[in-house]
Design an enzyme around this catalytic site. Structure first.
Site, PDB file in Angstrom:
ATOM      1  N   PHE A  25      -8.054   3.605   0.661  1.00 22.66           N
ATOM      2  CA  PHE A  25      -7.098   4.221  -0.262  1.00 22.66           C
ATOM      3  C   PHE A  25      -6.175   3.136  -0.803  1.00 22.66           C
ATOM      4  O   PHE A  25      -5.557   2.402  -0.035  1.00 22.66           O
ATOM      5  CB  PHE A  25      -6.265   5.316   0.424  1.00 22.66           C
ATOM      6  CG  PHE A  25      -5.341   6.002  -0.551  1.00 22.66           C
ATOM      7  CD1 PHE A  25      -5.812   6.985  -1.412  1.00 22.66           C
ATOM      8  CD2 PHE A  25      -4.001   5.638  -0.640  1.00 22.66           C
ATOM      9  CE1 PHE A  25      -4.971   7.597  -2.336  1.00 22.66           C
ATOM     10  CE2 PHE A  25      -3.153   6.248  -1.560  1.00 22.66           C
ATOM     11  CZ  PHE A  25      -3.644   7.227  -2.406  1.00 22.66           C
ATOM     12  N   ASP A  85      -4.307  -4.885   1.728  1.00 21.38           N
ATOM     13  CA  ASP A  85      -3.421  -3.779   1.363  1.00 21.38           C
ATOM     14  C   ASP A  85      -2.707  -3.332   2.635  1.00 21.38           C
ATOM     15  O   ASP A  85      -3.271  -2.612   3.461  1.00 21.38           O
ATOM     16  CB  ASP A  85      -4.246  -2.637   0.754  1.00 21.38           C
ATOM     17  CG  ASP A  85      -3.378  -1.437   0.368  1.00 21.38           C
ATOM     18  OD1 ASP A  85      -2.222  -1.358   0.836  1.00 21.38           O
ATOM     19  OD2 ASP A  85      -3.869  -0.574  -0.376  1.00 21.38           O
ATOM     20  N   LYS A 143       5.535   1.450   0.894  1.00 18.64           N
ATOM     21  CA  LYS A 143       5.988   2.483   1.832  1.00 18.64           C
ATOM     22  C   LYS A 143       7.229   2.137   2.684  1.00 18.64           C
ATOM     23  O   LYS A 143       8.330   2.502   2.326  1.00 18.64           O
ATOM     24  CB  LYS A 143       4.824   2.921   2.716  1.00 18.64           C
ATOM     25  CG  LYS A 143       3.777   3.696   1.904  1.00 18.64           C
ATOM     26  CD  LYS A 143       2.876   4.526   2.773  1.00 18.64           C
ATOM     27  CE  LYS A 143       2.112   5.558   1.966  1.00 18.64           C
ATOM     28  NZ  LYS A 143       0.825   5.128   1.423  1.00 18.64           N
TER      29      LYS A 143
HETATM   30  C1  LIG Z   1       0.163   5.055   0.176  1.00 23.51           C
HETATM   31  C2  LIG Z   1      -0.764   3.940  -0.027  1.00 23.51           C
HETATM   32  C3  LIG Z   1      -0.943   3.354  -1.302  1.00 23.51           C
HETATM   33  C4  LIG Z   1      -0.284   3.903  -2.541  1.00 23.51           C
HETATM   34  O1  LIG Z   1       1.107   3.784  -2.511  1.00 23.51           O
HETATM   35  P1  LIG Z   1       1.999   4.616  -3.573  1.00 23.51           P
HETATM   36  O2  LIG Z   1       3.389   4.110  -3.303  1.00 23.51           O
HETATM   37  O3  LIG Z   1       1.805   6.063  -3.275  1.00 23.51           O
HETATM   38  O4  LIG Z   1       1.507   4.251  -4.920  1.00 23.51           O
HETATM   39  C5  LIG Z   1      -1.767   2.254  -1.400  1.00 23.51           C
HETATM   40  N1  LIG Z   1      -2.413   1.762  -0.326  1.00 23.51           N
HETATM   41  C6  LIG Z   1      -2.269   2.294   0.906  1.00 23.51           C
HETATM   42  C7  LIG Z   1      -2.992   1.674   2.064  1.00 23.51           C
HETATM   43  C8  LIG Z   1      -1.471   3.407   1.088  1.00 23.51           C
HETATM   44  O5  LIG Z   1      -1.364   3.958   2.306  1.00 23.51           O
END
Ligand SMILES: *Cc1c(COP(=O)(O)O)cnc(C)c1O
Length: 377
Positions: free
Chosen positions: A115, A202, A231
């Protein structure tokens, strides 16, 4: 449950009932709720300066960049407002890196069950049909392999001459709290080095203390070329960051990328205060210790329960995989005044605030284990 008021790991609704927050705004509120040091720093900053634009120097942004580089070993930071934006920056860096190497049609290796966000490029990088459906045509330039399979990445190198980077979550969050085998990142690092690809991590969910280290990659001895954060970084004030080093850091020359809000004084103060409090209050050790307690306590309470496949995680990023879809558990937990999450259909996910102590953790594990037993029984 619209929350009216909050403190620490607790949310209070309009009836005065309190809920134990084991989700923390989906890995956002690392300091818990209404942390006095954060509230004070934000009030002071709001009274001093909220926004000026990136046309002028922003001392708070410079301090935050220095701090993030010192903690991570990376060299430069681009600031934005979310995880998706941070990953957009990483994708743009990879493409620039490719074009700089004379590759006209650069591609990025991404993983199944990953994700990376909901913008067009990041949903295209995401390994979930549910996230992509209805938004075709997708952005091209991504090649997908199974998560945890370094061999599959190595094989791509033999056939695809246009690959420029690998984008991967060290531990997958939305995909089901998936922890790869030890040595996976090191193997990816070796493959990237052999092919002149960028290793881009990420850490939007796994970063900022969530796993008991500042960044999940620090559980290994691997250094990424690019890392994205969001986050937990601002404790609820929106901020994202894309960090880079070496050739990746040099890709963004002035004018190549930008953001109106990114790296503003208020958001950077939120992030600087978050990092400071994590350090002052020993929250990395706490996440490690309390996370281990939760996994062990749940394992004991659920021992021998048919239907519990695995309890896994690192620090306070925890998944309990069941043998069936269990979205219903979210509502049942709410009735017991617990905020939890279910992801990948059958994985109960816990992402409590990093301040969660052992007594509070016990208030989570006992009723949760009971709920899971009932649900499976
Ligand atoms: C939540 C998340 C995103 C997206 O972040 P947003 O602030 O909602 O755009 C990207 N990568 C990972 C691993 C995430 O958990």
């Amino acid at each position: 449950m619209p929350a009216r008021r909050s403190e620490g790991v607790w949310l209070h609704d309009e009836h005065g009932d309190k809920y134990l927050d084991a989700l923390a705004g989906v890995a956002v509120n690392g300091l818990g709720h209404a942390h006095p040091k954060l509230a004070r720093a934000l009030c002071e900053q709001a009274g001093r300066l909220i926004h000026t634009s990136n046309l002028y120097r922003i001392p708070e942004q410079e301090r935050l960049a220095e701090r993030l580089c010192a903690l991570s070993g990376l060299e430069r930071v681009f600031f934005c407002n979310s995880g998706a934006e941070a990953n957009e920056a990483a994708i743009k860096i990879a493409r620039l890196h490719g074009h700089n190497r004379g590759i006209e049609n650069p591609a990025i290796v991404v993983m199944e069950k990953s994700f990376h966000g909901r913008t067009l490029a990041t949903l295209s990088a995401t390994g979930s049909r549910k996230v992509q459906a209805g938004f075709e045509p997708l952005v091209t330039g991504f090649v997908r392999v199974p998560f945890g399979d370094a061999e599959a990445v190595a094989r791509l190198g033999e056939h695809h001459k246009n690959i420029v980077a690998v984008l991967v979550e060290p531990y997958q969050g939305e995909g089901g709290v998936n922890i790869p085998q030890a040595g996976y990142l090191a193997e990816l690092r070796r493959i990237c080095d052999a092919n002149q690809w960028l290793l881009m991590l990420d850490e939007v969910q796994s970063g900022i203390g969530r796993t008991g280290a500042w960044f999940a990659f620090q559980h290994s001895d691997v250094m990424p070329d690019v890392m994205t954060l969001a986050k937990g970084l601002g404790s609820g004030v929106p901020i994202g960051a894309c960090l880079a080093r070496g050739v990746a850091a040099e890709a963004f020359t002035p004018g190549k990328h930008g953001s109106t809000f990114g790296g503003g004084p208020l958001a950077c103060t939120a992030a600087l205060t978050t990092l400071k409090v994590i350090e002052e209050e020993g929250l990395l050790d706490n996440a490690e210790r309390v996370g281990a307690f939760i996994r062990q306590d749940l394992a004991e309470r659920l021992r021998g329960v048919a239907g519990v496949r695995e309890i896994r995680g690192q620090g306070l990023m925890i998944g309990i995989e069941l043998d069936r879809p269990c979205g219903d558990l979210v509502k049942r937990a709410l009735d017991k005044k617990l905020l939890i999450n279910v992801t990948a259909d059958s994985v109960v996910r816990l992402l409590p605030p990093l301040i969660l102590n052992r007594e509070e953790a016990a208030l989570l594990t006992a009723p949760l284990a009971e709920l899971i037993r009932e649900f499976l029984g």
